[in-house]
Structures are given as structure tokens and as C-alpha cells.
Design an enzyme around this catalytic site. Structure first.
Site, short mmCIF file in Angstrom:
data_model
loop_
_atom_site.label_atom_id
_atom_site.label_comp_id
_atom_site.label_asym_id
_atom_site.label_seq_id
_atom_site.Cartn_x
_atom_site.Cartn_y
_atom_site.Cartn_z
N PHE A 122 0.87 -1.06 -0.04
CA PHE A 122 -0.09 0.01 -0.17
C PHE A 122 0.89 1.27 0.04
CE2 PHE A 122 -2.67 2.97 2.57
CZ PHE A 122 -3.78 2.98 1.81
N LEU A 124 0.88 4.93 0.41
CA LEU A 124 0.13 6.20 0.32
C LEU A 124 1.18 7.46 0.77
CD1 LEU A 124 -2.20 7.88 0.95
CD2 LEU A 124 -2.60 6.81 3.27
N PRO A 127 7.27 11.50 1.52
CA PRO A 127 8.26 12.34 2.66
C PRO A 127 7.46 13.43 3.14
CG PRO A 127 9.42 11.72 0.62
CD PRO A 127 8.05 10.92 0.39
N GLY A 130 2.11 12.19 5.69
CA GLY A 130 2.11 11.10 6.35
C GLY A 130 0.56 11.16 6.79
N SER A 131 0.56 11.59 8.12
CA SER A 131 -0.84 11.91 8.69
C SER A 131 -1.74 12.57 7.77
CB SER A 131 -0.64 12.35 10.09
OG SER A 131 -0.26 11.47 10.77
N GLN A 280 2.81 -8.30 46.13
CA GLN A 280 1.59 -7.73 45.58
C GLN A 280 1.76 -6.63 44.45
OE1 GLN A 280 -0.33 -5.93 48.87
NE2 GLN A 280 -1.48 -8.12 49.35
N GLY A 341 16.14 -7.15 35.08
CA GLY A 341 17.20 -7.08 34.34
C GLY A 341 17.09 -8.29 33.01
N GLU A 364 -0.66 3.04 10.13
CA GLU A 364 -1.89 2.94 9.78
C GLU A 364 -2.80 4.05 10.79
OE1 GLU A 364 -3.83 -0.59 8.70
OE2 GLU A 364 -1.59 -1.78 8.17
N SER A 367 -1.93 7.71 16.87
CA SER A 367 -2.54 7.63 18.24
C SER A 367 -3.50 9.05 18.18
CB SER A 367 -1.96 7.77 19.30
OG SER A 367 -1.67 6.30 19.70
#
Lengths: 384, 249
Positions: A122, A124, A127, A130-131, A280, A341, A364, A367
């Protein structure tokens, strides 16, 4: 068509077994060599993984969204690099053709994508785009019976394996924004297409991304996806919306895997004379991981079922992608903490997952884009 | 050539077995069940014979509850052609199964029956041998290789300390051992296609076979827990401990 429970269980257990017996033992090797072995790719083809979402009449399995998510919960239980091998054929690479392809385009490409003979990528992101996908600059200018493509696509998953690109390019430079964008099916062997070197990434070694450069690449006009120009952006957004649930399901699977590993470790590792899982504060971390992973699983299934019933789940898909990808980030972080560790050194593979899952919050739809979609949809509904 | 493959639904090999508190058997409630691994190997071998053009039809048969149909479906998804479910909720002992399979074999007239050498639930390792005796057919047990040549089958058997290859005349019963092959994963498209393959449902009574148990389970117990050992400081101490334990004189 929804599958009966028995068949569904068999599909799930077949994938679970493949993941447990074939893929998990290879995780470290794939990461180290930055390559999924060809015989494993062939086994994925034989298993039918490339055709999950492609309709049965075109050689795929035609799974419902819920079924696809149930299987991706299982696929998530190993390195995400494995999923990437067939992920673009199930999701963003093929769905444009499934949703908007002409009958001849479906007949030509879908069977080959379903069998895994051809890999679809895909294309789309650029450079400079993007969004803000609607600002893309790659052009496809009509020239008689052809389009001539120029531009650069960036971070294209599976580009180095691709047989075709589902390409978004501007057919009408005079029309800025989404309306001037069209979608194309471009054979990867078209003269004028060159690939950049695979980018070095933070995680998910074995899955490759690179630049795809178009320089006067001439394609027949019939490569336009569907019948009309200017539909590309809508196609891209619909494809991404469906892909969000797929990615969310993978996030859930990875989180469940990390939780399983963490619980196992906490039950065995002893400090202060007792298993750390008895402490706990460690239990609190496990409880948070379990609760969040469970919440995400429920969200994904709910949205997928509603989508299968024909509801518009644009908002819910974004909620799932937003929550599940952030959730798996938190779970991976706690897994490192529980392992201590051992979580920081490479031998246990926990730090590898920690790096692997970081991309889920970015690709894709980041957020922030998901937040924007959710918020915008809510306000729009209120204003209507 | 027609191949008959019996398959058994057993507790999945990954499950940690728990004994019922009254020691009457093992806990089966909410336990994952799968095809007996040796039966999977048998199905795989039959499918390979078919792919090699040597077998023409593969029939799978299972004796067990309604859910044993899932086990048959798995075999159909691997490449078998049709199934027969002999439905019963009772425990069927190896002799009962062998008698039922004999009846099926007389109806289906297979050239070869590939049976798992044993089922991982009761580890009896009897059904194949009993079946061949009841039918009066040749048998090749613990097979790690099967070569079909005309009406003969060359069977390589895993025996103590080595391998033995025998040639038997078909129709024959062969029991499969672990190293015969590595079974394939049922592919997703084949799982879907298996839905459309036919499964006949029968009952033991249809074959006139009495499956009343002849054995009585007295007790099922967990293996004893391994106890912690002790560390000794000197060779002298070791010798005296061994003497105490009565291991050396």
C-alpha cells in the site's frame, strides 16, 4: 457467511499450532537475520494466511471481520514481523481492490493475492505527506491511454517483495486536497519504478520497509482502481479503517503473549525467598496488564461484530486502534519491568517485543490521528 | 487403492493430565481434546499415498461421542475424503474398537488400514494387532516407513536396537510409529472445504457389535512425586548411605 463454531475453532487451533510450533521457535533468528525464512513464507501460503479477507469466489477465505480478528489474536502471539509478511495482502494492499476494484481487476489480482503468489503493498505515505494524506504530491498524469507517475513514496511495507502497489497519486494537480487523488494498481515491474534501500528500524526486524520512487513510470489507463478518478482518498480511508481492527487484534495478541510470559516468569523467579508473583506490587502490574488486554479484546470483538452487521464503526475502529496500540505499549513496558534485568537483555525476547510494539501507535494512523477522528466524529454527530 | 484410517479423540498432548479425586479416571471436563498424534501420522501417510497417486480414496473412521466428529473433520481438512462416525458415549475397549473396525473394513473393503500404534490416553497398543487378527490380514506394526509396490507393502518397523523391513501382502493393517512422517497443518482453505465432505453417522448396534467392557478400572493414580535427594560430604559417607539404602552390600 458466518462460520459454524466448529469450523471457527478449527481455524483458530490451526493457527495457534502453527504459531506455537513453527513461528515462536524462530523469533530470535528472524530478528537477528532480519529475514523471515522463505520456507516459512511458503508454509504461510499453504496455510492460506494471505487470503483471509479476500472473498471466497476470488480464492480467499472470505472471513468476517470478527473471524479475522479472532485469528489475528492468535497471530499476535509471536513476533509481529511474521504477520507483516501476509499483512498487506490481508489488509491495506488488497482491500482497495476488494472494495472498489472493477470485476476484471478483481479477477486478475485477487486470486494471486489470496494464494500469496503476488504480494500487494500500500503506497500512500510520502516524505511530505504522512498523517496529512490528502496533501500527497505524487502525480499520475493522463497521457492518452496511459498515466505517467512521478513521485516518492516512503516507509512502504513489503515494497521489496511487492508484485503490485496499491498506489495513491494525484490525477488532478489543479485540485488540491483529497478530491484530486486517485487509486491505482501498479505492477511493481513497471519501468521507472525503483526501490530505496530497506530502512533500518527500531524493531520488527524481518519485516521490511523502503522508499518507492516513480520516475515517468507509464502504466495503462486500465490500472486506475475502479472507473473514476478522484476516488483514491475515500478508498484509502476505507481501507485504513478496516485495517485498524486488524492491527488492534494483533496488539491484543501481543499483549496476551507478553502477559503469558510475564506470569510464567513471575511464578518461577524467586526473590526474598518467594516467587516474585507472590509480591503484591508485581501482582498489581500483572493485574493492570490483564485488565487492559481484556478490555482491548472486548472492544475489538464488539467493533468487529458490529461491522459485520453492517454498522458504521468508523469511530469504534479508531477507539480500538488508539486504545489497543497504547495498551500494548504499556503492557510491554510492564513486561520489561517484571522481567527486570532479564527484560532488558536480549535473551528473553522481552526487549524485542518492547521495540516491536512501538510502531503500532504510529502506522496506519497515529494515536493522535485516531483521537482526532474520534473527537471530530463525536462533535459532527452532535452538530447534525 | 483405498485406505482406511481410524482416528481417536483424546486429551490434547499439551494438556497436563489431572486425575479425578475419586481415582476413577482422568479429568475430561473443560479439557482441550485433539486427534491422537499417532492417528495424525496415519492420516498424513494416507494423504501422502494419495498425493503420490498410489491411494485413490481415504476414509476416516472414529468411535466415540458426537464431538469425535471434530476429529474426523480435522482428518478431512488434512486431505481425507469422507468420514464415518460410530457414535457412542460409552467407553470402548480396544477389542470393541477392533471388532467395529473389522465390520467397517468388511463393508468398505480397503486395501490398507493405517492405525496409530497406540492412543496417548490409555497407551494400550492393541487395536491394530487385534484388528489384523480378527480380519486375518497381514500386519506391519510400528512402521517408520511404508512403500507400496503392487499388492505388497514394504514396511520398515522400529524394533529394539534397530530397524526391520518386512514385505507383507495387502490387504493389510499397518500401525504407525512416531517417525513415519511429520503431519501437516490443516490449511485454512482445506478446513473450510472439509465442511462439505460427507460424514456418515452410525452406532455400534448398526454393526451388531457388543461393546460391553470386559475390563474394570480399579484405580487411576498420579505418578509418585519425586522426592528431593541429599548431598553427601565425603566418599565414605556416600558408601555408608548406599549401604543403608541396601543398594550395595
Amino acid at each position: 457467511m458466518a462460520l459454524d463454531q466448529e469450523t471457527r475453532e478449527q481455524l483458530i487451533s490451526s493457527i495457534r499450532r502453527f504459531v506455537d510450533e513453527r513461528l515462536r521457535p524462530l523469533e530470535a533468528q528472524v530478528s537477528e537475520k532480519d529475514e523471515v525464512p522463505e520456507d516459512v513464507v511458503q508454509e504461510m501460503r499453504e496455510l492460506g494466511l494471505f487470503g483471509l479477507s479476500i472473498p471466497e469466489e476470488h480464492g480467499g477465505l472470505g472471513l468476517s471481520m470478527e473471524e479475522e480478528c479472532l485469528l489475528m489474536f492468535e497471530m499476535g502471539r509471536t513476533s509481529p514481523a511474521f504477520r507483516s509478511v501476509f499483512g498487506t495482502n490481508v489488509g491495506i494492499g488488497s482491500q482497495g481492490i476488494v472494495m472498489h476494484g472493477r470485476p476484471d481487476q478483481k479477477e486478475e489480482w485477487l486470486p494471486k493475492l489470496a494464494s500469496g503468489e503476488v504480494i500487494a503493498s500500500f503506497a500512500l505515505t510520502e516524505p511530505e505527506a504522512g498523517s496529512d494524506a490528502a496533501s500527497l504530491r505524487t502525480t499520475a498524469i493522463k497521457d492518452g491511454d496511459h498515466y505517467v507517475i512521478n513521485g516518492t513514496k516512503r516507509y512502504i511495507t513489503n515494497a521489496n517483495r511487492a508484485g503490485i502497489f496499491t498506489l495513491m497519486a494525484r490525477t488532478d494537480p489543479a485540485t488540491p486536497g483529497a478530491k484530486g487523488v486517485s487509486a491505482f494498481i501498479v505492477p511493481a515491474d513497471t519501468p521507472g519504478i525503483t526501490l530505496g534501500k530497506p530502512d533500518k528500524k527500531m524493531g520488527q526486524q524481518g519485516a521490511h520497509i523502503c522508499d518507492v520512487i516513480f520516475e515517468d513510470a507509464r502504466i495503462p489507463a486500465s490500472c486506475l482502481l475502479g472507473d473514476k478518478e478522484g476516488k483514491g482518498f475515500v478508498t484509502a480511508m476505507q481501507v485504513l479503517e478496516r485495517g485498524r481492527l486488524h492491527i488492534s487484534a494483533i496488539c491484543v495478541g501481543v499483549a496476551e503473549r507478553l502477559l503469558e510470559d510475564s506470569v510464567q516468569y513471575a511464578a518461577e523467579r524467586k526473590q526474598f525467598g518467594t516467587a516474585i508473583g507472590e509480591h503484591q506490587l508485581v501482582q498489581a502490574m500483572l493485574a493492570d496488564c490483564k485488565t487492559e488486554a481484556y478490555a482491548a479484546r472486548c472492544m475489538v470483538l464488539d467493533a468487529a461484530r458490529r461491522r459485520d452487521l453492517g454498522e458504521n464503526v468508523g469511530t469504534e475502529s479508531s477507539c480500538c486502534k488508539y486504545f489497543a496500540s497504547e495498551m500494548v505499549g504499556r503492557v510491554a513496558d510492564k513486561a520489561v519491568q517484571i522481567f527486570g534485568g532479564a527484560g532488558y537483555v536480549a535473551d528473553y525476547g522481552i526487549e524485542r517485543f518492547y521495540r516491536d510494539v512501538r510502531i503500532f501507535r504510529i502506522y496506519e494512523g497515529t494515536s493522535q490521528i485516531q483521537q482526532m477522528i474520534i473527537g471530530r466524529n463525536l462533535v459532527r454527530e452532535a452538530q447534525q | 487403492m483405498k485406505v482406511l484410517v481410524p482416528v481417536k479423540r483424546v486429551v490434547d498432548y499439551n494438556v497436563k493430565i489431572r486425575v479425578k479425586s475419586d481415582q476413577s479416571g482422568v479429568e475430561l471436563a473443560n479439557v482441550k481434546m485433539s486427534m491422537n498424534p499417532f492417528d495424525e501420522i496415519s492420516v498424513e501417510e494416507a494423504v501422502r499415498l494419495k498425493e503420490a497417486g498410489k491411494a485413490t480414496e481415504i476414509v476416516v473412521v472414529s468411535v466415540g461421542p458426537q464431538q469425535a466428529q471434530e476429529t474426523i473433520r480435522t482428518a478431512l481438512a488434512m486431505g481425507a475424503d469422507r468420514g464415518i462416525l460410530i457414535k457412542t458415549d460409552d467407553t470402548v475397549e480396544p477389542l470393541g474398537v477392533a471388532k467395529l473396525l473389522k465390520a467397517v473394513a468388511e463393508e468398505e473393503k480397503p486395501d490398507l488400514i493405517i492405525v496409530g500404534k497406540q492412543a496417548i490416553d490409555d497407551d494400550c497398543n492393541q487395536t491394530g494387532q487385534m484388528l489384523s487378527a480378527l480380519l486375518g490380514w497381514s500386519q506391519g506394526t510400528f512402521a517408520s516407513k511404508i512403500d507400496i509396490e503392487g499388492d505388497k507393502a514394504a514396511v520398515t518397523r522400529e524394533i529394539d536396537g534397530g530397524l526391520q523391513t518386512i514385505k507383507i501382502t495387502m490387504p493389510a493393517v499397518v500401525t504407525s510409529d512416531l517417525r513415519l512422517n511429520e503431519p501437516r497443518y490443516a490449511s485454512l482453505p482445506n478446513i473450510m472445504k472439509a465442511k462439505k465432505k460427507p460424514i456418515d453417522t452410525k452406532e455400534p448396534g448398526d454393526y451388531g457389535v457388543d461393546i460391553t467392557p470386559r475390563l474394570e478400572v480399579q484405580k487411576v493414580a498420579e505418578p509418585p512425586q519425586r522426592e528431593a535427594g541429599i548431598k553427601v560430604e565425603t566418599v565414605g559417607e556416600l558408601v555408608s548411605k548406599l549401604k543403608e539404602a541396601g543398594v550395595i552390600g
